[in-house]
Each structure stands twice: as C-alpha cells, then as structure tokens.
Write an enzyme that holds these catalytic residues in place. Sequence first.
Site: not given
Length: 251
Positions: A116, A124
């Site tokens: 995860h 970005c």
Amino acid sequence: MFREVSKILAKSSMAIAFTGAGISAESGIPTFRGKDGLWRKYRAEELATPEAFKRDPKLVWEFYKWRIKKILEARPNPAHIALAEMEKMGIIKAVITQNVDDLHKEAGSINVIELHGNIFRIKCTSCSYREYLKETGRIEWLLSQELPKCPNCGSFLRPDVVWFGEALPEKELTTAFSLAKKADVVLVVGTSGVVYPAAYIPYIVKESGGIVVEVNIEPSSITPIADFFLRGKAGEILPRLVGEIRRYLNE
Ligand code: OAD
Ligand code: ZN
C-alpha cells in the site's frame, strides 16, 4: 500450540509474513477498523480517495501530515523486531505488509514488500517525480507545506500510498502473489483481512498447500482458513515464537 508452530516455522523452507495495522498498534499507531481505529473516527472516502484529493487536497494533506507526525514518534515494537530476527535466522524470506509506516525496515527487516505504499514517499500528480523523504531529508520541509508542489513541474505532490479505488503497485503485487504461491507457511499478523487484493495472500498460500498461522487479538476474516490461531498481542506472541524456535533449533 506454540511448540508446534515454532517447529513448523523452524522446519519450513519458505515462510513469509503478511502484516497489517495491528502489528504497529503497540508502537502507538492507530489501526483502521479496531477500537480507536481511524476509519471509525474519519470517513475514509473523505480522506483516502483520489476524489477526496481533487476536492480538498489541503484537507487530505493535513490528515497525512498528522499521520506522518504520529509515525515519526513511533518506534518498532517487539513484534517488528521478532520478524526481523526470523529473517536473519533464515526462516522468514519476506515480509509483505499493508502498512505504510516503514517500521519493518526500521526494525531491520530487509526484504519488505509494501503493498500500500509508504507514507514517507511522495509523488507528483502529473509528472513522474518521486521522492523518498527519509533519503532526501525533507520531512520537515514537507510538514511545513500546506500544499506541497513538485520541484520538477510545479503540480501538486501527493502521498505515495494506495487510496481506495486505486490499483496496487504492479511489481509489488506480482512479487507478493508469486511469493505466496511458493510459501509453505504464512504468518498473518494484525490484519482484519478485509481489504483486497492484499487479503488474497493467505488464501493463495492455503490453496498452494501452505500452512496459515494467524496472530491477532481477535478473530478476523482470515481466521476460518487459519491452521493455527495464536490469540494475543503481536508484541508478545512473536518474541515468544522466536524464543521457541531458538530452543527447538538448539535441541
Ligand atoms: P485493520 O485496522 O483493518 O485491522 C487491524 C487488525 O489488527 C485487527 O484485526 C485487530 O484485531 C488486530 N490487532 C490490533 N491490535 C493488535 C495487536 N496488538 N496485536 C495483534 N493484532 C492486533 O488494519 P488492516 O487489516 O491493516 O489500506 O487494514 C488493511 C488496509 O485497510 C490498510 O492497509 C489500509 C486500510 O484502509 C489502505 O490505506 C489502502
Ligand atoms: Zn511534477
């Protein structure tokens, strides 16, 4: 039961661990669904989805900065350390974790697969820029920003974690599933086992003929397929297992 499980682990040729928020609970990091769990106080869909970030990126960043601060105060607990020791002993070959807190690596585990993401990584939202804040030394910078921007293109940066509705990182998922197929034992620690695809891991091990050992303070969705259920705190059970394994190997 401890003796039997320790023997199985000691004799295994490829044991893996599969961990969730419960293993970090004793480090002071709140879980998601338990008592005082994050998703009991906050609505996941308002904080941990791509839609939430589009709607209110400042709020989402506030939540993640709060979590980063909490995690920075936390130290690995005896459960993380026990798993790292089992890896050094050559018993556990990989730790597959749903946690983003980096505590397995802090405890000394080497082969850690983060399904995860990692809360200390940022990426970005438009270009391919990625950064690991512990490497660049910019944690303080990040915490001082209301809405951190990409140094490369100026777009919003986001936490490099998996949100609800998003795909898991492909390489990590493929590696995790192939390890699960090969594993002869999986040690499932501190997970409710309700978030997929991660929760397939113990099922894959089971279906491939491996043994499922679960450590949890209460039964979970995995318990019905567990061959052994060790009920209790991970920080107490795992060090006990390490002790038993050592005793067995020295016999
Ligand atoms: P949960 O909060 O769903 O479950 C935590 C589990 O740990 C529960 O089964 C508890 O009984 C158990 N537990 C609590 N304290 C423990 C202790 N000291 N020792 C042993 N067990 C203990 O957390 P996860 O299963 O990790 O996903 O949740 C899975 C995913 O849901 C997370 O990775 C996160 C969340 O939404 C994303 O953010 C994508
Ligand atoms: Zn960018």
